[in-house]
Motif scaffolding. Structure first.
Motif: not given
Length: 291
Positions: A143-166
């Motif tokens: 399962l690890t490669p599949k989870v890694a691809r999903q995680l990479e896709d999330y990071i690529r599209h994540a919109n985190i610009t603030n210095n502080e995050i939830d």
């Protein structure tokens, strides 16, 4: 003959009363040296403490512990609920030969996912073994490669610009978008970010009161009941769509559905979602927070 029966009737009543008195006396004598935990009965018949407990469960348990000690029992909606709040007592309970965990969770499974007794005993052990085997440490590398691809896709599209995050919000997003598709396949999560967030919120509500929902009737936990039925309906719709396609995914969800007996796939799917996420989110959060 009838007259004789009438004469014997008072004597029969007396014998029955004596037998009942004897049984009660034996029970009382046999248990007089047993020290039971203090009982909080509440002031409403049958409901007991259900209303106060339903309003603020954690505060209720905290105050009961301070007032009655680390072990206490209270009545709620016709049930006795005994709490062990000292971790040093847990091993005594879990190692007891009288503990039957399959029967212990039967009622909770029915209340939280609507799985009846017949379907529960027909499927519980084999689904337990299936999930345990598919997610064992020797199989996680699949399962690890599949989870890694999903995680990479999330990071690529994540919109985190603030210095502080939830951080908890980010962890939920990561777990939902990276783990759920791997375990359940495509089509489980909604398509838009807004709908995914709504799905997450429904799960959070379901998870936050899961323990209380396993014991108390739904009318005392209306928000939780709405979340429960939202998840059940979501899985019902997904399974209906999948039944009209010829594509079978190699996922834990699909393997579980194929193994089930009875019409209970949406119910077990809801439990599987909860089991896969309920601990994963807080564990990931605290791992990152304390890193």
């Amino acid at each position: 003959m009838a007259a004789s029966l009438e004469l014997l009737q008072p004597a029969l009543y007396l014998v029955v009363l004596l037998v009942i008195a004897f049984i009660l006396s034996v029970n009382l004598l046999g248990s007089k040296n047993v020290k039971y935990p203090p009982v909080i009965k509440g002031w409403i018949p049958w409901l007991g403490c259900a209303i106060d407990f339903g309003k603020a469960p954690l505060n209720f348990i905290k105050e009961a512990r301070e007032r009655h000690g680390v072990i206490f029992t209270f009545y709620a909606a016709g049930q006795r609920m005994t709490f062990l709040t000292d971790v040093s007592d847990f091993h005594v309970f879990f190692n007891s030969p009288q503990a039957d965990f399959q029967r212990a969770v039967e009622e909770a499974v029915k209340n939280t996912a609507g799985i009846n007794k017949v379907d529960f005993f027909a499927n519980h052990r084999k689904i337990h073994d299936l999930v345990k085997g598919r997610l064992s440490s020797s199989n996680l590398h699949k399962l690890t490669p599949k989870v890694a691809r999903q995680l990479e896709d999330y990071i690529r599209h994540a919109n985190i610009t603030n210095n502080e995050i939830d951080l908890m919000g980010v962890v939920r997003d990561v777990v939902f978008t990276a783990v759920v598709p791997v375990l359940f396949g495509d089509g489980i999560l909604p398509q838009t970010q807004q709908d995914i967030k709504h799905f997450q919120n429904q799960f959070v509500q379901f998870d936050s009161s899961f323990e209380h929902g396993s014991k108390l009737p739904e009318f005392l936990l209306k928000d939780w009941a709405k979340s429960k039925h939202f998840l059940l309906n979501r899985f019902y719709e997904v399974l209906q769509k999948k039944s009209h396609t010829n594509v079978e995914e190699d996922t834990l969800f699909q393997a579980m559905v194929c193994s089930l007996e009875g019409d209970c796939a949406p119910n077990y799917a809801t439990l599987l979602l909860w089991a896969s996420l309920a601990n994963a989110v807080p564990i990931t959060f605290w791992t990152l927070a304390l890193y």
